[in-house]
Scaffold this motif. Structure first.
Motif, PDB file in Angstrom:
ATOM      1  N   GLU A 124       0.716  -1.148   0.434  1.00 16.64           N
ATOM      2  CA  GLU A 124      -0.089  -0.108  -0.275  1.00 16.64           C
ATOM      3  C   GLU A 124       1.085   1.152  -0.009  1.00 16.64           C
ATOM      4  N   GLU A 125       2.159   1.260   0.362  1.00 13.76           N
ATOM      5  CA  GLU A 125       2.741   2.721  -0.042  1.00 13.76           C
ATOM      6  C   GLU A 125       3.754   2.228  -1.800  1.00 13.76           C
ATOM      7  N   GLY A 126       3.815   1.240  -2.220  1.00 16.06           N
ATOM      8  CA  GLY A 126       4.344   1.718  -3.240  1.00 16.06           C
ATOM      9  C   GLY A 126       5.142   0.459  -3.443  1.00 16.06           C
ATOM     10  N   ASN A 127       5.467  -0.137  -4.764  1.00 18.30           N
ATOM     11  CA  ASN A 127       5.821  -1.466  -4.562  1.00 18.30           C
ATOM     12  C   ASN A 127       7.563  -1.732  -4.286  1.00 18.30           C
ATOM     13  N   TYR A 128       7.529  -2.556  -3.235  1.00 15.54           N
ATOM     14  CA  TYR A 128       8.934  -2.698  -3.127  1.00 15.54           C
ATOM     15  C   TYR A 128       9.555  -4.546  -3.983  1.00 15.54           C
ATOM     16  N   ASP A 129      10.099  -3.764  -4.635  1.00 17.04           N
ATOM     17  CA  ASP A 129      11.394  -5.248  -5.082  1.00 17.04           C
ATOM     18  C   ASP A 129      12.351  -5.771  -4.138  1.00 17.04           C
ATOM     19  N   LEU A 130      12.774  -6.532  -3.660  1.00 10.54           N
ATOM     20  CA  LEU A 130      12.906  -7.907  -3.108  1.00 10.54           C
ATOM     21  C   LEU A 130      14.056  -8.485  -4.410  1.00 10.54           C
ATOM     22  N   VAL A 131      15.378  -8.135  -5.306  1.00 17.35           N
ATOM     23  CA  VAL A 131      16.227  -8.891  -6.196  1.00 17.35           C
ATOM     24  C   VAL A 131      17.471  -9.661  -5.491  1.00 17.35           C
ATOM     25  N   GLY A 132      17.581 -10.912  -5.529  1.00 16.08           N
ATOM     26  CA  GLY A 132      18.345 -12.090  -4.774  1.00 16.08           C
ATOM     27  C   GLY A 132      19.285 -13.139  -6.269  1.00 16.08           C
ATOM     28  N   ASN A 133      19.500 -14.342  -5.082  1.00 15.21           N
ATOM     29  CA  ASN A 133      19.518 -15.853  -5.804  1.00 15.21           C
ATOM     30  C   ASN A 133      19.035 -16.513  -5.123  1.00 15.21           C
ATOM     31  N   ASN A 134      19.262 -17.558  -5.652  1.00 12.70           N
ATOM     32  CA  ASN A 134      18.843 -18.981  -4.708  1.00 12.70           C
ATOM     33  C   ASN A 134      20.729 -19.032  -4.128  1.00 12.70           C
ATOM     34  N   HIS A 323      13.727  -0.030  -6.129  1.00 14.62           N
ATOM     35  CA  HIS A 323      12.188  -0.046  -5.446  1.00 14.62           C
ATOM     36  C   HIS A 323      12.514   0.266  -3.827  1.00 14.62           C
ATOM     37  N   PHE A 324      12.364   0.605  -3.087  1.00 20.74           N
ATOM     38  CA  PHE A 324      11.753   0.587  -1.823  1.00 20.74           C
ATOM     39  C   PHE A 324      10.430   1.655  -1.231  1.00 20.74           C
ATOM     40  N   VAL A 325      10.147   0.820  -0.151  1.00 21.07           N
ATOM     41  CA  VAL A 325       8.730   1.440   0.902  1.00 21.07           C
ATOM     42  C   VAL A 325      10.061   2.169   2.488  1.00 21.07           C
ATOM     43  N   PRO A 326       8.745   3.020   2.679  1.00 17.93           N
ATOM     44  CA  PRO A 326       9.895   3.311   3.499  1.00 17.93           C
ATOM     45  C   PRO A 326       9.559   2.918   4.885  1.00 17.93           C
ATOM     46  N   GLY A 327      10.095   2.308   5.319  1.00 18.41           N
ATOM     47  CA  GLY A 327      10.756   1.538   6.747  1.00 18.41           C
ATOM     48  C   GLY A 327      12.379   0.498   6.349  1.00 18.41           C
ATOM     49  N   ILE A 328      12.481   0.404   5.218  1.00 21.61           N
ATOM     50  CA  ILE A 328      13.424  -0.331   4.236  1.00 21.61           C
ATOM     51  C   ILE A 328      14.003   0.539   3.228  1.00 21.61           C
ATOM     52  N   GLY A 329      15.689   0.016   3.517  1.00 24.11           N
ATOM     53  CA  GLY A 329      16.329   1.128   2.559  1.00 24.11           C
ATOM     54  C   GLY A 329      18.019   0.369   1.439  1.00 24.11           C
TER      55      GLY A 329
END
Length: 489
Positions: A124-134, A323-329
């Motif tokens: 609800e605060e925008g898209n948060y993308d977590l881009v990693g690997n296995n 693409h972060f959201v408030p509380g994550i950076g």
């Protein structure tokens, strides 16, 4: 979610809506004569066909995806103010794209390669993308080396093939890769399916709570299906028989209601502990040992809906660690810092400046409001709204509230090496990983590595590569040297 297309109502039409009278014969200058340039149906179909592909991703080109739900299972509000993590039981829609890294779009799923893990939370605060690997680590620690690294994994400019010389020359000259290479050539180097592997945010990220307290965080997604892997022989056979094996497995599991799930965990480090931690906590070639920072469960991820159109929703999906959201950076991780730019730049080139407007990419739980307008693919969604800020016509305004906490900096600008911590070197964790393996796992690791190293054409490249593993563990190096020597006789 894409709009449903009614394929049954009305006649076949051109893109402009005109009915098509004949979709089987082109207009010609008499029976058996040359075709006419006035045939709009023919020209439109051929022109569109010529353009129905976009440039494939330089890395992570071959991918599969599915929609799902993330559900919070533990209270983490003392660590982050992110709203999608604000209460136990809260659900957030997600889209997860799996991929191989080095292969092209036409490659096979069952190959020895890291798997991309790109997860989009539609919050609800925008898209948060977590881009990693296995894998929890990577081959290099600084983004400036990324193009060079990938060039070694791709086709040689002269031979047109991937060359063992290039791969091992770079890895041998880049000892920080030793940890990730040990992962890659171990049992988990070829997952049996996307459902049977873990995912990792890999990088270190910042969480900040309502009080402004900072924490460093690493994400882990532990498969609830259990870890399953392929041997090299099994993978070779499967890649030839069913290049789409992983994509097929994921799609069919969701179709039959066997929804794959992952237990989501985080390692949390108070910000003040980073400076004196025994490893550099922002070095992507290192893990935080669980004994130091035990993972704690925070949620469940379930994949439960297949995309309707692979091109629209998987190929055109975009992810950016910016693409972060408030509380994550972000953190000072040099690889992450480079990716904050590179991912978005790749998508602007590949999909277009308005790629964020596509259904799979746009926010689902809120609305994007800004002054960005026009450009290729713009859909006119803003109408006649003003395209500047501030304005007195009811436009959106800045909040004045930072998404994450500022970092304390000092020193001079320069091309600095990554700071060393007490136990930092390029080999200690690779050695620890080797010694954690059973005898059978070690033997398979040695065989996998030796089979590839033996293909190099120069002894010095092979010797340098083996020396790095010997620095990780003396026995590791001796066994590998013997195995390579036997294969190179």
């Amino acid at each position: 979610m894409s709009a449903q297309f009614d394929n049954t109502a009305g006649p076949l039409t051109t893109e402009s809506g005109a009915p098509v009278s004949n979709n089987n014969q082109s207009e010609a200058a008499g029976a058996g004569g040359p075709l006419l340039i006035q045939d709009q149906v023919l020209l439109e179909k051929l022109a569109h066909f010529n353009r129905e592909r976009i440039p494939e991703r330089v890395v992570h080109a071959r991918g599969s995806g599915a929609y799902g739900t993330f559900t919070v299972t533990a209270d983490v509000t003392k660590y982050t103010k992110a709203k999608f993590l604000s209460q136990v039981g809260k659900e957030t829609e997600t889209f997860l794209r799996f991929s191989t890294v080095a292969d092209s779009l036409g490659g096979a799923d069952a190959r020895r390669d890291p798997r991309g893990w790109a997860l989009k939370f539609y919050t609800e605060e925008g898209n948060y993308d977590l881009v990693g690997n296995n894998t929890p680590v990577f081959f290099i620690r600084d983004a400036i080396k990324f193009p060079d690294f990938i060039h070694t994994q791709k086709r040689d400019p002269y031979t047109g093939s991937q060359e063992a010389d290039n791969v091992w020359d770079f890895w041998g000259l880049s000892p920080e890769s030793t940890h990730q290479v040990t992962w890659l050539f171990g049992d988990r180097g070829i997952p049996a399916s996307y459902r049977h592997m873990n995912g990792y945010g890999s990088h270190t990220f910042q969480w900040v709570n309502e009080a402004g307290e900072q924490f460093w965080v690493k994400y882990h997604f532990k498969t609830d299906q259990g870890i399953k892997n392929l041997t090299q022989d099994e993978a070779n056979k499967l890649a030839g028989e069913d290049p789409d094996s992983h994509q097929r497995d994921l799609r069919e599991a969701i179709e039959r209601g066997d929804y794959p799930t992952w237990t989501v965990q985080v390692q949390i480090m108070p910000a003040a502990e980073a400076a004196t931690y025994r490893f550099n906590p922002f070095d992507l070639t290192k893990v935080w040992p669980h004994a130091d920072y035990p993972p704690i469960e925070i949620g469940k991820l379930e994949l439960n809906r297949n995309p309707e159109n692979i091109f629209a929703e998987v190929e055109q999906s975009i992810f950016s660690p910016a693409h972060f959201v408030p509380g994550i950076g972000p953190s000072p991780d040099k690889m992450l810092q480079g990716r904050l730019f590179a991912y978005g730049d790749a998508h602007r080139y590949r999909v277009g400046i308005n790629a964020d407007h596509l259904p799979v990419n746009r926010p689902h739980a809120t609305e994007a409001r800004n002054g960005n307008r026009d450009g290729q693919g713009y859909d006119g969604r803003h109408g006649g709204q003003k395209n500047y800020e501030p304005n007195s016509f009811g436009g959106p305004n800045e909040t004045g509230q930072a998404l994450w906490a500022p970092l304390q900096l000092n020193g001079q600008t320069g091309e600095w090496e990554t700071p060393k911590h007490a136990q930092d070197d390029d080999f200690v964790q690779a050695g620890d990983l080797y010694r954690l393996m059973s005898e059978d796992e070690q033997s398979r690791l040695i065989a996998n590595l030796a089979g590839f190293i033996a293909k190099v054409s120069r002894d010095d490249i092979a010797e340098r590569a083996i020396a790095n593993f010997a620095k990780a563990d003396e026995q590791f190096g001796k066994r590998l040297a013997t195995a390579v020597s036997e294969l190179r006789r």
